[in-house]
Write a protein that holds these residues in place. Structure first.
Motif, PDB file in Angstrom:
ATOM      1  N   LEU A 152       0.828  -1.199   0.000  1.00 41.81           N
ATOM      2  CA  LEU A 152       0.000   0.000   0.000  1.00 41.81           C
ATOM      3  C   LEU A 152       0.867   1.257   0.000  1.00 41.81           C
ATOM      4  CD1 LEU A 152      -2.940   0.946   0.091  1.00 41.81           C
ATOM      5  CD2 LEU A 152      -2.753   0.996   2.577  1.00 41.81           C
ATOM      6  N   SER A 153       1.909   1.255   0.817  1.00 46.33           N
ATOM      7  CA  SER A 153       2.796   2.420   0.860  1.00 46.33           C
ATOM      8  C   SER A 153       3.566   2.586  -0.447  1.00 46.33           C
ATOM      9  CB  SER A 153       3.764   2.290   2.038  1.00 46.33           C
ATOM     10  OG  SER A 153       4.568   1.130   1.897  1.00 46.33           O
ATOM     11  N   ILE A 154       4.016   1.465  -1.030  1.00 46.86           N
ATOM     12  CA  ILE A 154       4.735   1.551  -2.308  1.00 46.86           C
ATOM     13  C   ILE A 154       3.819   2.076  -3.411  1.00 46.86           C
ATOM     14  CG2 ILE A 154       5.846   0.160  -4.099  1.00 46.86           C
ATOM     15  CD1 ILE A 154       6.975  -1.603  -1.885  1.00 46.86           C
ATOM     16  N   ALA A 155       2.564   1.608  -3.429  1.00 50.36           N
ATOM     17  CA  ALA A 155       1.622   2.086  -4.445  1.00 50.36           C
ATOM     18  C   ALA A 155       1.373   3.584  -4.293  1.00 50.36           C
ATOM     19  CB  ALA A 155       0.316   1.307  -4.351  1.00 50.36           C
ATOM     20  N   GLY A 156       1.210   4.032  -3.052  1.00 46.64           N
ATOM     21  CA  GLY A 156       1.030   5.465  -2.830  1.00 46.64           C
ATOM     22  C   GLY A 156       2.229   6.272  -3.274  1.00 46.64           C
ATOM     23  N   PHE A 171       2.369   9.121  -6.305  1.00 44.73           N
ATOM     24  CA  PHE A 171       2.921  10.453  -6.051  1.00 44.73           C
ATOM     25  C   PHE A 171       4.074  10.773  -7.009  1.00 44.73           C
ATOM     26  CE2 PHE A 171       6.055  13.115  -3.852  1.00 44.73           C
ATOM     27  CZ  PHE A 171       5.287  14.256  -3.620  1.00 44.73           C
ATOM     28  N   PHE A 172       4.914   9.783  -7.292  1.00 44.92           N
ATOM     29  CA  PHE A 172       6.036   9.994  -8.200  1.00 44.92           C
ATOM     30  C   PHE A 172       5.547  10.278  -9.619  1.00 44.92           C
ATOM     31  CE2 PHE A 172       9.229   8.241 -11.159  1.00 44.92           C
ATOM     32  CZ  PHE A 172      10.293   9.060 -10.842  1.00 44.92           C
ATOM     33  N   VAL A 173       4.519   9.546 -10.079  1.00 49.38           N
ATOM     34  CA  VAL A 173       3.980   9.771 -11.420  1.00 49.38           C
ATOM     35  C   VAL A 173       3.395  11.176 -11.534  1.00 49.38           C
ATOM     36  CG1 VAL A 173       2.192   9.037 -13.033  1.00 49.38           C
ATOM     37  CG2 VAL A 173       3.600   7.331 -11.884  1.00 49.38           C
ATOM     38  N   ILE A 174       2.655  11.601 -10.505  1.00 44.13           N
ATOM     39  CA  ILE A 174       2.085  12.950 -10.523  1.00 44.13           C
ATOM     40  C   ILE A 174       3.191  14.003 -10.548  1.00 44.13           C
ATOM     41  CG2 ILE A 174       0.691  14.579  -9.190  1.00 44.13           C
ATOM     42  CD1 ILE A 174      -0.944  12.195  -8.206  1.00 44.13           C
TER      43      ILE A 174
END
Length: 312
Positions: A211-215, A219-222
């Motif tokens: 879950l933390s990695i997905a978040g 954030f990195f893509v944005i």
């Protein structure tokens, strides 16, 4: 025996000396330990001249005056009466459990009686804590294999949140989802042993990690999208400014006035100029063709040499 009970017994003995008093208590000891069965002092006044210990209908030992008498074999009984009327039993075995009765006499008359129940228990074995991680829960098993038959002890499982589960058995199971430190305690009246284990299931921990990695990935893509947008916008602004400066430099500038010179429109032609332009031009003399250039002479061909004549 509690202090209030002893106080009541003393009051009864003082008010009614002829009344027979009786009481009961419980004593717990471990195997191979030594038990001291001490009667209540209020039930056995100092004026008694005879004290007898028995188990059921079997008399064990008697104290009369200062002499002691055994009714059973000392080695078989492993018991002795001390001067303070306490019954001592050494090297306790499981079969020593039972109810022991002490009776006090004065001049052949029964003055007081007390029953003491002795429980001889095996020390609890070392408990074993077993865990198993499932897809949606954690299974914890607290087990202690008992040595003696028909003997149960208290088994206790302490969860990470502090909750306790107790049961008079040799095995206890628990199913849940929260990992942490678990404690398995096996105890009875004479002993207590504990096993502790930290249980962390990878599946449960990976859920929060994923879950933390997905978040973080979102954030990195944005962040990358915003960065690309800002760079492209900045390049566009720079290109617009460059085009404007280039257009401004392409126009002629008056060095003195510092203003732009607009292209001048040609003046209108006068009627005289129109008539002059409409007159036909005088005929031009034809150009005579130039004479052809002289060609160079051809070179003379070389003569063939005369061969000598042959003589007849």
């Amino acid at each position: 025996m509690s202090f209030r009970r002893i106080f009541l017994v003393k009051c009864l003995l003082l008010l009614f000396p002829s009344v027979k008093c009786s009481s009961s208590s419980w004593v717990y000891r471990a195997v191979n330990d030594t038990a001291l069965l001490s009667p209540a002092a209020a039930l056995l006044p100092e004026s008694t001249d005879q004290v007898t210990w028995s188990r059921g209908r079997q008399r064990l030992v008697q104290l009369r005056g200062s002499s002691t008498k055994h009714f059973v074999n000392k080695e078989q009984c492993r018991c002795a009466m001390l001067h303070n009327r306490t019954l001592q039993i050494r090297r306790l075995q499981a079969e020593d459990s039972g109810t022991y009765t002490v009776m006090a006499y004065l001049q052949g008359k029964l003055q007081a009686e007390e029953n003491i129940t002795l429980f001889v228990q095996e020390p609890v074995p070392q408990p074993i804590l077993i865990s198993k991680c499932g897809n949606k829960n954690i299974s914890v098993k607290c087990e202690a294999k008992q040595k003696a038959k028909d003997e149960a002890f208290l088994i206790e499982l302490i969860q990470p949140n502090g909750k306790k589960i107790q049961k008079n058995a040799t095995m206890l199971e628990w199913h849940g989802w929260n990992p942490g430190t678990f404690r398995c305690v096996a105890k009875n009246k004479v002993s207590e042993k504990m096993a502790e284990k930290v249980i962390k299931c990878p599946g449960k921990m990976d859920f929060y990690l994923i879950l933390s990695i997905a978040g973080g990935a979102v954030f990195f893509v944005i962040f990358v999208i915003c960065l690309v947008y800002c760079i492209r916008r900045k390049k566009t602004k720079r290109r617009e400014v460059y085009d404007e400066e280039r257009a401004m430099h392409s126009l002629p500038m008056d060095s003195k006035r510092g203003t732009r010179e607009l292209p001048q429109t040609p003046p209108k032609a006068t009627p005289k100029q129109l008539r002059v332009q409409q007159r036909p031009l005088p005929p031009q003399p034809l150009e005579q063709p130039l004479p052809p250039r002289p060609q160079p002479r051809p070179r003379a061909q070389p003569r063939t040499p005369n061969l000598p004549r042959e003589r007849p």
